[in-house]
Design a protein around this motif. Structure first.
Motif, short mmCIF file in Angstrom:
data_model
loop_
_atom_site.label_atom_id
_atom_site.label_comp_id
_atom_site.label_asym_id
_atom_site.label_seq_id
_atom_site.Cartn_x
_atom_site.Cartn_y
_atom_site.Cartn_z
N THR B 163 1.72 1.89 8.99
CA THR B 163 0.58 1.29 8.28
C THR B 163 0.15 0.30 9.18
OG1 THR B 163 1.92 0.03 6.90
CG2 THR B 163 1.09 1.91 5.86
N ASN B 164 0.60 0.08 10.25
CA ASN B 164 0.44 -1.02 11.15
C ASN B 164 -1.09 -1.16 11.68
OD1 ASN B 164 1.45 -3.27 12.53
ND2 ASN B 164 2.57 -2.21 14.20
N LEU B 166 -3.75 -0.87 10.12
CA LEU B 166 -4.61 -0.37 9.18
C LEU B 166 -5.09 -1.45 8.05
CD1 LEU B 166 -3.03 2.98 8.38
CD2 LEU B 166 -4.50 2.28 10.01
N ILE B 171 -4.41 1.45 4.39
CA ILE B 171 -2.94 1.48 3.92
C ILE B 171 -2.50 2.42 2.83
CG2 ILE B 171 -1.03 -0.05 3.22
CD1 ILE B 171 -2.27 -2.27 5.15
N ARG B 172 -3.41 2.07 1.63
CA ARG B 172 -3.29 2.92 0.71
C ARG B 172 -3.43 4.39 0.87
NH1 ARG B 172 -6.91 1.54 -4.43
NH2 ARG B 172 -6.81 3.62 -5.32
N ARG B 175 -0.34 5.88 2.51
CA ARG B 175 0.78 5.96 1.59
C ARG B 175 0.60 6.96 0.80
NH1 ARG B 175 0.11 0.59 -1.04
NH2 ARG B 175 -0.97 1.42 -2.65
N SER B 193 9.40 0.15 8.45
CA SER B 193 8.48 -0.85 8.26
C SER B 193 9.02 -2.23 8.00
CB SER B 193 7.61 -0.48 7.00
OG SER B 193 6.44 -1.51 6.75
N GLU B 198 5.04 -2.33 1.28
CA GLU B 198 4.96 -1.05 1.34
C GLU B 198 6.04 -0.19 1.13
OE1 GLU B 198 2.23 0.90 2.49
OE2 GLU B 198 1.15 -1.04 1.62
#
Lengths: 326, 305
Positions: B163-164, B166, B171-172, B175, B193, B198
């Motif tokens: 998720t770096n 984003l 991010i959602r 996920r 992470s 997260e």
């Protein structure tokens, strides 16, 4: 394996490297063609004749005059003496060594670019083959495929060989086509002398024989190809060892230029003949120029280059397959 | 300990650089269909561990089995089982997204050509796939990175900081996508992470690393439940603190409240004691810690040495 090489070729082509190199060659060839034309014209004006025998005779007289002048360095004097004997030989045997025509231009261009210009072009291709993957981070994607590391490196090496071959082909084709427009396209069968060998101060003409220019060209381009491969392999090794393409280019550039400078001043430093960069002018052995250091022969120079190339190749593969990638 | 479901098995993995041992004997197993989180402060050895799992870094000793294949002895077969992004998804910027994928398909003999189309649709990049990667946003590069990782239909997906870079929506989506891959497609996903929230939302199990060792490994719920806390709102604070310290450990003090560990049997007794001593207890409630609290507690605010 074919797929891997195909991948590498796509990357080289899409980076537009080959195109840029072809463009540089085209510009340089055009430049030299023009310079050559001007030279021919000015010589003709000076002598007031188009007869090559008169021109060659004039050159011989010029060389003799220079030999008589004082303050000449030992190396230079030796070089001129050998040159003189060669010119005399051509005149005695009624052969024009610089008969105009595209093949002659090709030959002279190849001879003059073998130690700096062609290696530079090869370096542009080879310098970032591996280092750009490392600095761009794509090496991580490349090495996490189900392909052994040595195969990946080999595919890159083969791509390098293909590119080098392409560079030489386009060099041949471009220099033939561009200069042909000015000097005419004939001259493939012109007889040329080869087999000169230099022993101390004497030019040995015992093995001298005539071959037609196209054979001569084939021989020279073979040697140019060999030199390019060795320079390419050395650059390739640096590219494996270093992440920075600029550093690779810097080191290779320094080596090549120091070679060009060293060859004019190392005649008394004998062990310098084991350095790869003073051995690059292989075509000089064919045309019979004096080597930078006494005792150097075509076989010797090729062996030295082959050893350097082989060592670089072995180091590249060992380092690349063993290294931890961060 | 190895069971039939384990897709990724690591046994006593060690890495020495020079004389310094930076990974000190890791052992863990991942099951099919689970999302496994890798947590640790910078320098704990997460990245080195992940690089060993994908074959970029050679372990000094230990064994890595990917779907039963030993990474060291059967490299090609083992690596065939994984898809990965290590750190940023760095692709060739001068090629289009499609050409990048073609490039990687050519490196694996058994991927059908129409697989590219499938993964492009899966990550939703249809509209821009024929543009050069140099024109992509970070989020799009991340998607292309995932597409690249999924090309070979891997059984194990290894994502370093997925998720770096984003935005919150990205991010959602990421996920949900990872949960989808694990639950519906049955992939094993290993995620590292530093964003603890997260990991908490995404993972089934978590390993916490510090100084090259795994210090805890458990399901997220269990790790959190064990650390349930009681928050006391009391007055006067100092006197209550002294009394509670006789019984248990005070683990925190926050604006007029005291925090202790939870103990189902004793909490009412402690309360009785406070009330009898004339302390005004206005509030008692329990609270699950965030993974962040836990993390800081476990690693004791680790510094790198």
């Amino acid at each position: 394996m074919i797929n891997l090489v195909y991948n590498e070729m796509i990357k080289i082509v899409r980076k537009k490297r080959l195109l840029i190199i072809a463009a540089i060659i085209a510009v340089l060839v055009a430049l030299f063609t023009y310079a050559q034309l001007k030279r021919v014209q000015s010589i003709q004006e000076q002598l007031g004749t188009t007869d090559w025998r008169a021109q060659l005779q004039q050159q011989i007289i010029d060389t003799q005059n220079r030999l008589n002048s004082s303050g000449l360095s030992e190396e230079w004097r030796k070089f001129l003496q050998i040159r003189l004997q060669q010119q005399q030989y051509y005149l005695d045997h009624d052969i024009n060594p610089s008969a105009p025509g595209a093949p002659t231009f090709m030959r002279m261009f190849a001879e003059n670019s073998i130690d700096l210009f062609i290696p530079l072009m090869v370096m542009v291709i080879a310098a970032d083959l591996v280092s750009s993957e490392a600095s761009g981070g794509t090496i991580k994607l490349l090495l996490t495929r189900p392909v052994k590391r040595w195969k990946i490196l080999l595919s890159k090496y083969i791509a390098m060989i293909l590119s080098v071959s392409f560079i030489l082909l386009s060099l041949g084709a471009l220099s033939y086509l561009i200069s042909g427009v000015v000097f005419g396209f004939s001259g493939w069968t012109l007889p040329l002398l080869t087999g000169f060998s230099v022993h101390g101060e004497e030019l040995d003409t015992a093995n001298v024989h005539l071959i037609s220019q196209w054979k001569y060209l084939l021989m020279e381009f073979g040697l140019v190809w060999f030199v390019s491969l060795v320079v390419g392999t050395l650059t390739f090794m640096l590219s494996v060892l270093m992440r920075s393409t600029a550093a690779v280019m810097g080191i290779m550039l320094a080596a090549l230029i120091s070679g060009a400078i060293l060859s004019t001043m190392v005649s008394s430093w004998e062990s310098a003949k084991y350095l790869f960069m003073v051995n690059l002018r292989l075509t000089d052995y064919v045309s019979g120029m004096a080597p930078p250091i006494n005792g150097m022969t075509l076989g010797f120079s090729m062996t030295v280059l082959a050893v350097w190339g082989l060592a670089a190749l072995i180091i590249s593969f060992i380092v690349f397959t063993k290294r931890d990638v961060y | 300990m190895t069971n039939g479901n384990a897709t990724l098995v690591v046994k006593d993995l060690r890495k020495k650089i020079g004389k310094k041992e930076i990974i000190k004997g890791l052992s863990f197993e991942l099951k099919k269909g689970e999302v496994f989180g890798f947590l640790g402060p910078n320098g704990a050895g997460k990245t080195t561990t992940i690089r060993m799992l994908v074959g970029l870094v050679k372990p000094t000793s230990g064994q890595i089995l990917l779907c039963g294949y030993d990474l060291h002895r059967e490299f090609s077969k083992a690596v065939r089982q994984i898809g990965c992004i290590v750190e940023n998804p760095e692709l060739y910027p001068y090629l289009t997204g499609w050409e990048n994928l073609e490039h990687f398909v050519r490196m694996v003999p058994d991927i059908p050509k129409n697989r590219i189309k499938e993964v492009v649709e899966l990550v939703g990049l249809q509209n821009r796939i024929h543009d050069r990667v140099s024109t992509y946003s970070l989020g799009m590069r991340q998607r292309l990175g995932i597409a690249q990782a999924l090309l070979g239909k891997p059984k194990i997906l290894i994502l370093d900081e997925p998720t770096n870079g984003l935005d919150p929506v990205g991010i959602r989506e990421m996920r949900e996508f990872i949960r989808f891959l694990a639950e519906k497609e049955g992939l094993t996903v290993l995620v590292s992470s530093h964003l603890l929230s997260e990991i908490q939302l995404m993972c089934d199990r978590v390993a916490i690393m510090a100084k090259g060792e795994i210090i805890r490994i458990d399901t997220v719920e269990y790790l959190l439940a064990e650390q349930e806390r009681v928050i006391w709102k009391v007055e006067p604070l100092e006197k209550a603190k002294a009394l509670l310290e006789e019984e248990t450990v005070i683990i925190g003090e926050e604006d007029g409240t005291l925090i202790t560990h939870y103990d189902a049997e004793k909490v009412s007794l402690w309360n009785e004691k406070l009330v009898k001593a004339g302390i005004k207890v206005s509030e008692i409630h329990t609270k699950l810690p965030t993974l962040e609290d836990l993390f800081i507690e476990l690693t004791e605010g680790e510094t790198i040495d």
